[in-house]
Design an enzyme around this catalytic site. Sequence first.
Site, mmCIF file in Angstrom:
data_model
loop_
_atom_site.group_PDB
_atom_site.id
_atom_site.type_symbol
_atom_site.label_atom_id
_atom_site.label_comp_id
_atom_site.label_asym_id
_atom_site.label_seq_id
_atom_site.Cartn_x
_atom_site.Cartn_y
_atom_site.Cartn_z
ATOM 1 N N ASN A 12 0.859 -1.182 0.000
ATOM 2 C CA ASN A 12 0.000 0.000 0.000
ATOM 3 C C ASN A 12 0.896 1.233 0.000
ATOM 4 O O ASN A 12 1.481 1.583 1.021
ATOM 5 C CB ASN A 12 -0.907 -0.020 1.231
ATOM 6 C CG ASN A 12 -1.771 1.219 1.346
ATOM 7 O OD1 ASN A 12 -1.883 2.007 0.412
ATOM 8 N ND2 ASN A 12 -2.396 1.403 2.500
ATOM 9 N N TRP A 13 0.998 1.911 -1.154
ATOM 10 C CA TRP A 13 1.884 3.061 -1.267
ATOM 11 C C TRP A 13 1.284 4.323 -0.634
ATOM 12 O O TRP A 13 1.959 5.331 -0.516
ATOM 13 C CB TRP A 13 2.219 3.321 -2.738
ATOM 14 C CG TRP A 13 3.255 2.387 -3.277
ATOM 15 C CD1 TRP A 13 3.816 1.320 -2.641
ATOM 16 C CD2 TRP A 13 3.867 2.429 -4.570
ATOM 17 N NE1 TRP A 13 4.733 0.692 -3.445
ATOM 18 C CE2 TRP A 13 4.784 1.352 -4.650
ATOM 19 C CE3 TRP A 13 3.714 3.260 -5.681
ATOM 20 C CZ2 TRP A 13 5.560 1.107 -5.782
ATOM 21 C CZ3 TRP A 13 4.493 3.009 -6.807
ATOM 22 C CH2 TRP A 13 5.398 1.947 -6.860
ATOM 23 N N HIS A 99 -9.423 1.014 5.292
ATOM 24 C CA HIS A 99 -8.165 1.170 6.003
ATOM 25 C C HIS A 99 -8.378 2.120 7.179
ATOM 26 O O HIS A 99 -9.173 3.055 7.102
ATOM 27 C CB HIS A 99 -7.095 1.713 5.053
ATOM 28 C CG HIS A 99 -5.707 1.654 5.614
ATOM 29 N ND1 HIS A 99 -5.238 2.594 6.516
ATOM 30 C CD2 HIS A 99 -4.693 0.786 5.410
ATOM 31 C CE1 HIS A 99 -3.988 2.295 6.828
ATOM 32 N NE2 HIS A 99 -3.635 1.198 6.179
ATOM 33 N N GLU A 169 -5.032 -5.126 10.607
ATOM 34 C CA GLU A 169 -3.975 -4.170 10.901
ATOM 35 C C GLU A 169 -4.264 -3.468 12.230
ATOM 36 O O GLU A 169 -5.100 -2.558 12.277
ATOM 37 C CB GLU A 169 -3.877 -3.114 9.800
ATOM 38 C CG GLU A 169 -3.388 -3.652 8.468
ATOM 39 C CD GLU A 169 -2.966 -2.519 7.538
ATOM 40 O OE1 GLU A 169 -1.812 -2.539 7.091
ATOM 41 O OE2 GLU A 169 -3.767 -1.610 7.299
ATOM 42 N N GLY A 235 2.937 -1.345 4.278
ATOM 43 C CA GLY A 235 2.892 0.089 4.043
ATOM 44 C C GLY A 235 4.219 0.630 3.569
ATOM 45 O O GLY A 235 4.646 0.396 2.442
ATOM 46 N N GLY A 236 4.916 1.360 4.438
ATOM 47 C CA GLY A 236 6.130 2.061 4.046
ATOM 48 C C GLY A 236 7.190 1.191 3.409
ATOM 49 O O GLY A 236 7.888 1.631 2.495
#
Length: 255
Positions: A12-13, A99, A169, A235-236
């Site tokens: 997920n950018w 999210h 998450e 994520g990151g």
Amino acid sequence: MNSQIKPLVAGNWKMNGHRAQLATFAQMCRGVGPALAKSVDVMICPPATLIYSLAAAAVGERIAVGAQDCHAAASGAHTGDLSAEMLADCGARAVILGHSERRADHGETDRSVNGKALAAWRAGLTAIICVGETEAERKAGRAVEVVSGQLAGSVPEGARSDNTVIAYEPVWAIGTGLTPTADDVEEMHREIRSRLCASFGDHGKDMRILYGGSVKPGNAKELMAVANVNGALVGGASLKTDDFLGILDAYRVTE
């Protein structure tokens, strides 16, 4: 690892990336060889501005492209929104929904996520539905209650293993570097599996449940080995080729 379900690792950018990021995507594609692709499905969910370009670059490659949100309606007077049909038209194969950042920043509710999931199915997209508790909810002993409620409200009737993925998450672990213990993850994923089976029968048994929240190369192998963890929502770390491929190493075999 759960050998009965082919895992998925999705990046997920978020609100990151410009056209220069195409070079990063190309590097990632080169890093996913035939043997790895047999072991795990791989996806990148870029910002909407890059979906078409990445989908075009992904033709013939082993990485699919997804999106990060959609509107429940197919079209209409919804300035700034994108329908699931538009995302599919750009080449997206799936869409992340509910999210915690969308729930917190945009006031999304279980009901609205449910409607977006139906829209995703309508457009032929896989709905990646996110659930997770805050730190306060966990400390209050309400983690299972909160996640179970989100599942009940966010996942529509008719969910199947081929149209729905669940991503757990814990909100307090997203981007913080904090990670729940393997036992904590196993407990929650077992509970999610139980709820899915109770609601959707055999489809619940086969539905993929991803773990997300500070997944990185150093902890991916341990987390991906937990029972009922069928991949990761990253994520990151998915913005950096070495980090993302390092996470995929949890599933890599000799090529």
